[in-house]
Scaffold this motif. Structure first.
Motif, PDB file in Angstrom:
ATOM      1  N   LYS A 558     -65.731   4.532  32.285  1.00 17.92           N
ATOM      2  CA  LYS A 558     -64.472   4.661  31.541  1.00 17.92           C
ATOM      3  C   LYS A 558     -64.683   4.615  30.042  1.00 17.92           C
ATOM      4  O   LYS A 558     -63.777   4.982  29.280  1.00 17.92           O
ATOM      5  CB  LYS A 558     -63.496   3.565  31.963  1.00 17.92           C
ATOM      6  N   ASN A 559     -65.862   4.188  29.577  1.00 19.55           N
ATOM      7  CA  ASN A 559     -66.137   4.151  28.144  1.00 19.55           C
ATOM      8  C   ASN A 559     -67.113   5.232  27.712  1.00 19.55           C
ATOM      9  O   ASN A 559     -67.758   5.124  26.679  1.00 19.55           O
ATOM     10  CB  ASN A 559     -66.648   2.763  27.738  1.00 19.55           C
ATOM     11  N   LEU A 560     -67.213   6.276  28.525  1.00 18.47           N
ATOM     12  CA  LEU A 560     -67.948   7.486  28.158  1.00 18.47           C
ATOM     13  C   LEU A 560     -67.000   8.670  28.280  1.00 18.47           C
ATOM     14  O   LEU A 560     -66.231   8.757  29.234  1.00 18.47           O
ATOM     15  CB  LEU A 560     -69.144   7.719  29.079  1.00 18.47           C
ATOM     16  N   VAL A 561     -67.052   9.565  27.318  1.00 21.73           N
ATOM     17  CA  VAL A 561     -66.257  10.786  27.398  1.00 21.73           C
ATOM     18  C   VAL A 561     -66.744  11.606  28.590  1.00 21.73           C
ATOM     19  O   VAL A 561     -67.945  11.828  28.759  1.00 21.73           O
ATOM     20  CB  VAL A 561     -66.377  11.598  26.098  1.00 21.73           C
ATOM     21  N   GLN A 562     -65.800  12.057  29.428  1.00 16.32           N
ATOM     22  CA  GLN A 562     -66.153  12.716  30.685  1.00 16.32           C
ATOM     23  C   GLN A 562     -66.625  14.157  30.451  1.00 16.32           C
ATOM     24  O   GLN A 562     -65.972  14.929  29.755  1.00 16.32           O
ATOM     25  CB  GLN A 562     -64.950  12.725  31.627  1.00 16.32           C
ATOM     26  N   LEU A 563     -67.770  14.483  31.032  1.00 11.35           N
ATOM     27  CA  LEU A 563     -68.276  15.848  30.998  1.00 11.35           C
ATOM     28  C   LEU A 563     -67.617  16.633  32.121  1.00 11.35           C
ATOM     29  O   LEU A 563     -67.676  16.244  33.283  1.00 11.35           O
ATOM     30  CB  LEU A 563     -69.795  15.850  31.162  1.00 11.35           C
ATOM     31  N   ILE A 564     -66.941  17.750  31.770  1.00 12.35           N
ATOM     32  CA  ILE A 564     -66.216  18.548  32.760  1.00 12.35           C
ATOM     33  C   ILE A 564     -67.080  19.683  33.301  1.00 12.35           C
ATOM     34  O   ILE A 564     -67.076  19.974  34.492  1.00 12.35           O
ATOM     35  CB  ILE A 564     -64.926  19.130  32.135  1.00 12.35           C
ATOM     36  N   GLY A 565     -67.834  20.333  32.418  1.00 10.39           N
ATOM     37  CA  GLY A 565     -68.632  21.462  32.861  1.00 10.39           C
ATOM     38  C   GLY A 565     -69.607  21.906  31.794  1.00 10.39           C
ATOM     39  O   GLY A 565     -69.824  21.216  30.793  1.00 10.39           O
ATOM     40  N   PHE A 566     -70.172  23.094  31.988  1.00 10.20           N
ATOM     41  CA  PHE A 566     -71.224  23.573  31.102  1.00 10.20           C
ATOM     42  C   PHE A 566     -71.283  25.091  31.156  1.00 10.20           C
ATOM     43  O   PHE A 566     -70.684  25.743  32.028  1.00 10.20           O
ATOM     44  CB  PHE A 566     -72.565  22.984  31.523  1.00 10.20           C
ATOM     45  N   CYS A 567     -72.032  25.638  30.231  1.00 11.21           N
ATOM     46  CA  CYS A 567     -72.317  27.068  30.231  1.00 11.21           C
ATOM     47  C   CYS A 567     -73.798  27.252  29.956  1.00 11.21           C
ATOM     48  O   CYS A 567     -74.340  26.657  29.013  1.00 11.21           O
ATOM     49  CB  CYS A 567     -71.495  27.794  29.166  1.00 11.21           C
ATOM     50  N   SER A 568     -74.460  28.031  30.797  1.00 14.64           N
ATOM     51  CA  SER A 568     -75.887  28.317  30.624  1.00 14.64           C
ATOM     52  C   SER A 568     -76.095  29.799  30.866  1.00 14.64           C
ATOM     53  O   SER A 568     -76.287  30.244  31.993  1.00 14.64           O
ATOM     54  CB  SER A 568     -76.716  27.480  31.600  1.00 14.64           C
ATOM     55  N   GLU A 569     -76.012  30.564  29.775  1.00 12.56           N
ATOM     56  CA  GLU A 569     -76.212  32.016  29.846  1.00 12.56           C
ATOM     57  C   GLU A 569     -77.241  32.422  28.815  1.00 12.56           C
ATOM     58  O   GLU A 569     -77.015  32.282  27.606  1.00 12.56           O
ATOM     59  CB  GLU A 569     -74.897  32.754  29.575  1.00 12.56           C
ATOM     60  N   GLY A 570     -78.387  32.909  29.295  1.00 13.73           N
ATOM     61  CA  GLY A 570     -79.423  33.312  28.359  1.00 13.73           C
ATOM     62  C   GLY A 570     -79.833  32.126  27.500  1.00 13.73           C
ATOM     63  O   GLY A 570     -80.225  31.074  27.994  1.00 13.73           O
ATOM     64  N   SER A 571     -79.720  32.306  26.178  1.00 10.17           N
ATOM     65  CA  SER A 571     -80.066  31.214  25.251  1.00 10.17           C
ATOM     66  C   SER A 571     -78.858  30.361  24.896  1.00 10.17           C
ATOM     67  O   SER A 571     -78.966  29.416  24.123  1.00 10.17           O
ATOM     68  CB  SER A 571     -80.661  31.814  23.968  1.00 10.17           C
ATOM     69  N   LYS A 572     -77.695  30.692  25.442  1.00 13.53           N
ATOM     70  CA  LYS A 572     -76.462  29.960  25.104  1.00 13.53           C
ATOM     71  C   LYS A 572     -76.330  28.723  25.988  1.00 13.53           C
ATOM     72  O   LYS A 572     -76.392  28.825  27.219  1.00 13.53           O
ATOM     73  CB  LYS A 572     -75.238  30.859  25.264  1.00 13.53           C
ATOM     74  N   ARG A 573     -76.128  27.576  25.339  1.00 14.84           N
ATOM     75  CA  ARG A 573     -75.924  26.314  26.041  1.00 14.84           C
ATOM     76  C   ARG A 573     -74.684  25.636  25.457  1.00 14.84           C
ATOM     77  O   ARG A 573     -74.635  25.334  24.265  1.00 14.84           O
ATOM     78  CB  ARG A 573     -77.138  25.378  25.874  1.00 14.84           C
ATOM     79  N   LEU A 574     -73.687  25.404  26.287  1.00 14.61           N
ATOM     80  CA  LEU A 574     -72.459  24.765  25.841  1.00 14.61           C
ATOM     81  C   LEU A 574     -72.063  23.676  26.840  1.00 14.61           C
ATOM     82  O   LEU A 574     -72.296  23.797  28.045  1.00 14.61           O
ATOM     83  CB  LEU A 574     -71.312  25.773  25.705  1.00 14.61           C
ATOM     84  N   LEU A 575     -71.450  22.631  26.343  1.00 14.14           N
ATOM     85  CA  LEU A 575     -70.967  21.530  27.171  1.00 14.14           C
ATOM     86  C   LEU A 575     -69.462  21.420  27.000  1.00 14.14           C
ATOM     87  O   LEU A 575     -68.945  21.545  25.884  1.00 14.14           O
ATOM     88  CB  LEU A 575     -71.632  20.207  26.767  1.00 14.14           C
ATOM     89  N   VAL A 576     -68.765  21.165  28.083  1.00 12.72           N
ATOM     90  CA  VAL A 576     -67.303  21.073  28.054  1.00 12.72           C
ATOM     91  C   VAL A 576     -66.894  19.643  28.418  1.00 12.72           C
ATOM     92  O   VAL A 576     -67.218  19.154  29.510  1.00 12.72           O
ATOM     93  CB  VAL A 576     -66.666  22.065  29.041  1.00 12.72           C
ATOM     94  N   TYR A 577     -66.203  18.975  27.487  1.00 10.31           N
ATOM     95  CA  TYR A 577     -65.786  17.589  27.673  1.00 10.31           C
ATOM     96  C   TYR A 577     -64.265  17.481  27.705  1.00 10.31           C
ATOM     97  O   TYR A 577     -63.541  18.388  27.266  1.00 10.31           O
ATOM     98  CB  TYR A 577     -66.297  16.720  26.513  1.00 10.31           C
ATOM     99  N   GLU A 578     -63.786  16.322  28.207  1.00 11.27           N
ATOM    100  CA  GLU A 578     -62.367  16.023  28.076  1.00 11.27           C
ATOM    101  C   GLU A 578     -62.022  15.883  26.592  1.00 11.27           C
ATOM    102  O   GLU A 578     -62.841  15.433  25.793  1.00 11.27           O
ATOM    103  CB  GLU A 578     -62.016  14.734  28.823  1.00 11.27           C
ATOM    104  N   PHE A 579     -60.823  16.266  26.228  1.00 15.04           N
ATOM    105  CA  PHE A 579     -60.396  16.202  24.830  1.00 15.04           C
ATOM    106  C   PHE A 579     -59.773  14.842  24.534  1.00 15.04           C
ATOM    107  O   PHE A 579     -58.959  14.336  25.308  1.00 15.04           O
ATOM    108  CB  PHE A 579     -59.386  17.313  24.535  1.00 15.04           C
ATOM    109  N   MET A 580     -60.174  14.238  23.413  1.00 12.62           N
ATOM    110  CA  MET A 580     -59.680  12.912  23.025  1.00 12.62           C
ATOM    111  C   MET A 580     -58.747  13.098  21.823  1.00 12.62           C
ATOM    112  O   MET A 580     -59.192  13.288  20.690  1.00 12.62           O
ATOM    113  CB  MET A 580     -60.850  12.003  22.673  1.00 12.62           C
ATOM    114  N   LYS A 581     -57.447  13.028  22.094  1.00 19.78           N
ATOM    115  CA  LYS A 581     -56.476  13.420  21.075  1.00 19.78           C
ATOM    116  C   LYS A 581     -56.316  12.414  19.947  1.00 19.78           C
ATOM    117  O   LYS A 581     -55.758  12.734  18.897  1.00 19.78           O
ATOM    118  CB  LYS A 581     -55.121  13.690  21.719  1.00 19.78           C
ATOM    119  N   ASN A 582     -56.786  11.172  20.131  1.00 21.47           N
ATOM    120  CA  ASN A 582     -56.624  10.170  19.075  1.00 21.47           C
ATOM    121  C   ASN A 582     -57.786  10.130  18.099  1.00 21.47           C
ATOM    122  O   ASN A 582     -57.890   9.200  17.289  1.00 21.47           O
ATOM    123  CB  ASN A 582     -56.408   8.781  19.687  1.00 21.47           C
ATOM    124  N   GLY A 583     -58.651  11.115  18.192  1.00 14.15           N
ATOM    125  CA  GLY A 583     -59.704  11.236  17.190  1.00 14.15           C
ATOM    126  C   GLY A 583     -60.814  10.222  17.373  1.00 14.15           C
ATOM    127  O   GLY A 583     -61.008   9.645  18.445  1.00 14.15           O
TER     128      GLY A 583
END
Length: 790
Positions: A558-583
């Motif tokens: 509960k004290n780690l931002v949750q990882l939702i998914g990822f993108c791995s295409e060629g050389s592109k690497r992206l991570l998708v997290y839950e959004f934290m609206k309070n900054g």
């Protein structure tokens, strides 16, 4: 009155090497007997006596305060030896030795003296003294305290008081009181190391200088004094200069492990009443004494009565002595290798907890899952459920207590009985057996259904097998599909994330390995997400990326931002997290118009510590974050702290505790070992960074500020100087805070930023210190380059 005070001061300061006017003498050749008179040597007033007193089936040799109906023992010789048999004698021999003659012919010295004694005396202070021929004191009972201090008797550094077994047995009991070299007076169980985590009471006077003493004055003032003569702690202020013919005082470390100050009123015809003037621990908090009840039991208080009870499934080791603890009425061996169906109850035990000693922790679970997991684990005896976290403990259970003001959900594994219910009718068993029966039914239905449908899927499976074989042969197997199967994360295409972020339009942050953008998932009800583009992946191979993603995908806290998914295409690497609206925490601390209140800041601090501890200790593979700072700590909807940007920092292999790598992180937060040639990097690097963040949370300012006085520019150096100078109030300005908690928190921070990694505590230890479960030890004085900023 002034003359009396001068006399009192003189008596207090007079060293024990000389006596100004000894009490009536006990001459050489005098003898005491157990069975006949004289059996004691009294003081001039008759209030104190030295000699034999009854104990069990025999006698002990000691000093007592004379009274009716009972005497009060204040000192005992050879406490742990067996009782002295009737017929023994104590002789002050002709050659000046104090000797105990036993009935079996053995002779034992009671006081080791050099030179030989010429005179003995029992004083009205309660001090028994031996003098040489020039009236110099060569031995004093005051110098060898047992469980009691009397007026003008001091406890010095490295000296103990040991509790007695009971009021009627002066043998050494279960607790000890120590005056430490740092000036702190602490109490802890006798069967433990001198370790801060076992301390259950402290005077909180650490770092008070050398040669501190514990003192009791004739006016009832009970206090700690340093070597300069300054009082550093008054337990009582003192009332008046008492007439010692009518009023006497004693401080006793009682059998229940609590230090108390007593006032004795000398009545007519030898009556002796007493009043408790001060107690270190309140009566209603007596269960906080660690070890007041034995292993596997727990302490509870009902009014004035303290009881040691056994949890469900346990029996007293000795029913006549409940404080000795409890034993399980079944064995772990039976549970592990016998019929597990016997242990089919998890019995709730309200508001009860034992020493924090979990061997396994489950996160993001409900109470039912916690209960079932413990039941199925043969080592688990107790499960404590709190904040969607399940703490599993095994035997022995120590320092148990019931605390109604601190509700907890504790479940104890018990065995079934012939009647099908435990004998304790107050226990409501968790219905795991029924639940499992339902599961069996469900499994049966699924199997039957599957057998009916298997023929319908056979053709499809054959077709899929051929397609899969073709992909393997031609090298076309999508690695992200394998990754999805192994870690249960959603795989995104690059185009999907371009669309979700409106072509990476809104940048909301950046970290050591890339920038973060805000987005939303239209297909998921417009869920807001944060997408991180990893920009430093040039040297990462596909295998390394997949292995790391497997581990990250399994982190749930509960004290780690949750990882939702990822993108791995060629050389592109992206991570998708839950959004934290309070900054971020940085915005909350450094840019808010009004700083968060103290209690909120302490809550946030502990939440951060729990998140880091999860990465260090509870993940399948240890993760060193490498970049702990307020910008990487995000605030959830309820303003809970969640650590972000931990994904690809540094993952240790299963057999690793350290690694060697190039420096990474943010200047001002990185540990000094990052800049040492060939220095190993461990999880203690994150502990250092946490220490810096801790100081920033305390003061709501950055670690480095130029628009402040010169001595305050480097935050941790300024806090250290305030701590040493006893001016910690400066670091919080006019804010009203709990000064004891502030001092404790600062001490934790100073340990965390120690330049030597091995000296820093683990995050688990940090949590226990911050939560007040253990006493925080005094950090070392600052040598050259003790604390650094890089």
């Amino acid at each position: 009155m002034a003359s009396k005070l001068l006399i009192l001061l003189f008596l207090h300061l007079l060293p024990l090497t000389k006596s100004q006017s000894p009490a009536p003498n006990i001459t050489l050749g005098s003898t005491l007997y157990t069975n006949s008179t004289p059996n004691s040597w009294p003081s001039p007033s008759g209030h104190f006596a030295f000699g034999f007193y009854p104990s069990g089936n025999g006698f002990k040799l000691g000093i007592w305060l004379v009274g009716s109906p009972n005497n009060t023992v204040v000192w005992t010789s050879r406490r742990n030896e067996t009782v002295i048999s009737p017929g023994a004698a104590l002789a002050f021999s002709a050659d000046g030795r104090l000797l105990l003659h036993s009935t079996d012919g053995q002779v034992q010295p009671i006081a080791e003296t050099t030179p030989q004694a010429s005179v003995a005396s029992m004083h009205d202070s309660g001090n028994f003294l031996l003098y040489d021929s020039s009236w110099t004191i060569i031995w004093a009972s005051f110098n060898f305290p047992t469980d009691t201090l009397l007026v003008r008797q001091n406890l010095v550094v490295d000296q103990f008081l040991y509790s007695s077994i009971s009021e009627t047995d002066a043998s050494i009991g279960n607790f000890k009181l120590l005056l430490q070299r740092d000036g702190n007076l602490v109490a802890y169980p006798i069967r433990s190391y001198t370790d801060a985590k076992y301390v259950y009471w402290s005077s909180f006077t650490a770092n008070s200088g050398r040669n501190v003493t514990l003192n009791l004055n004739a006016d009832s003032r009970f206090y700690l004094l340093n070597s300069t003569g300054r009082s550093i702690k008054n337990f009582t202020e003192g009332r008046y200069l008492a007439d010692n013919t009518k009023v006497l005082y004693r401080a006793t470390f009682d059998a229940d492990g609590i230090l108390r100050l007593y006032q004795h009123q000398m009545g007519t015809e030898g009556s002796l009443g007493f009043t408790i003037l001060w107690t270190a621990i309140r009566e209603e908090n007596r269960c906080s004494v660690k070890g007041i009840c034995g292993e596997n039991s727990f302490c509870t208080i009902d009014g004035a009565k303290l009881s040691c009870l056994c949890p469900p499934g346990f029996d007293f080791v000795d029913p006549n002595q409940p404080n000795l603890g409890c034993k399980s009425n079944f064995t772990v061996m039976n549970d592990c290798f016998g019929k597990k169906g016997n242990a089919n109850y998890m019995s709730p035990l309200p508001n009860t907890a034992w020493e924090v000693s979990e061997y396994d922790v489950l996160t993001q679970v409900n109470e039912e899952t916690c209960s079932e997991n413990c039941w199925m684990d043969c080592n688990c005896v107790v499960a404590t459920f709190r904040d969607q976290i399940c703490y599993k403990q095994k035997l022995p259970l120590r320092f148990g207590r019931r605390n109604i003001s601190n509700p907890t959900k504790t479940l104890v594994k018990t065995r079934s009985f012939p009647s099908g219910l435990p004998p304790d009718t107050n226990v409501v068993p968790t219905k795991i057996t029924n639940k499992l029966s339902k599961k069996h039914v469900i499994v049966g239905i699924v199997i039957i259904t599957f057998s009916v449908l298997v023929s319908l899927f056979s053709g499809y499976l054959l077709f899929s097998h051929r397609i899969c074989s073709y992909n393997v042969r031609t090298g076309q197997l999508n690695s992200s599909d394998v990754l999805i199967e192994e870690i249960n994360l959603r795989s995104f295409t690059y185009d999907q994330l371009v669309q979700a972020t409106d072509n990476f339009k809104e940048e909301i942050g950046r970290g050591a390995s890339g920038k973060v953008y805000k987005g939303s998932l239209a297909r998921n009800g417009g869920q807001e997400i944060a997408v991180k583009r990893l920009e430093k992946m040039v040297d990462e191979t596909e295998v390394e990326f997949r292995n790391e993603m497997k581990i990250i995908g399994r982190t749930h806290h509960k004290n780690l931002v949750q990882l939702i998914g990822f993108c791995s295409e060629g050389s592109k690497r992206l991570l998708v997290y839950e959004f934290m609206k309070n900054g971020s925490l940085a915005t909350l601390l450094f840019k808010s118009k009004k700083r968060p209140v103290w209690n909120e800041r302490m809550r946030i601090l502990i939440e951060i510590a729990r998140g880091i501890n999860y990465l260090h200790e509870e993940c399948e593979t240890r993760i060193i974050h490498c970049d702990i700072k307020p910008q990487n700590i995000l605030m959830g909807e309820s303003w809970s702290a969640k650590i972000s940007d931990f994904g690809l920092s540094k993952l240790l292999k299963p057999d690793q505790t350290r690694t060697y790598t190039t420096a990474r992180g943010t200047r001002g937060y990185v540990a000094p070992e990052w800049y040492k040639s060939n220095a190993p990097i461990t999880v203690k690097a994150d502990v250092y960074s946490f220490g810096v963040v801790l100081f920033e949370i305390i003061c709501c300012r950055k670690n480095m500020e130029l628009a402040v006085p010169d001595e305050e520019i480097v935050l941790m150096d300024w806090i250290y100087e305030c701590y040493v100078g006893g001016e910690l109030g400066k670091v919080v300005g006019e804010e009203v805070v709990d000064m004891a908690e502030l001092e404790k928190t600062v001490k934790v921070g100073l340990w965390c930023v120690h330049t030597e990694a091995v000296q820093r505590p683990s995050m688990k230890s940090v949590i226990t210190m911050l939560e007040g479960n253990v006493v925080t030890p005094v950090p070392p004085l600052k040598p050259c380059s003790m604390y650094v900023n890089v």
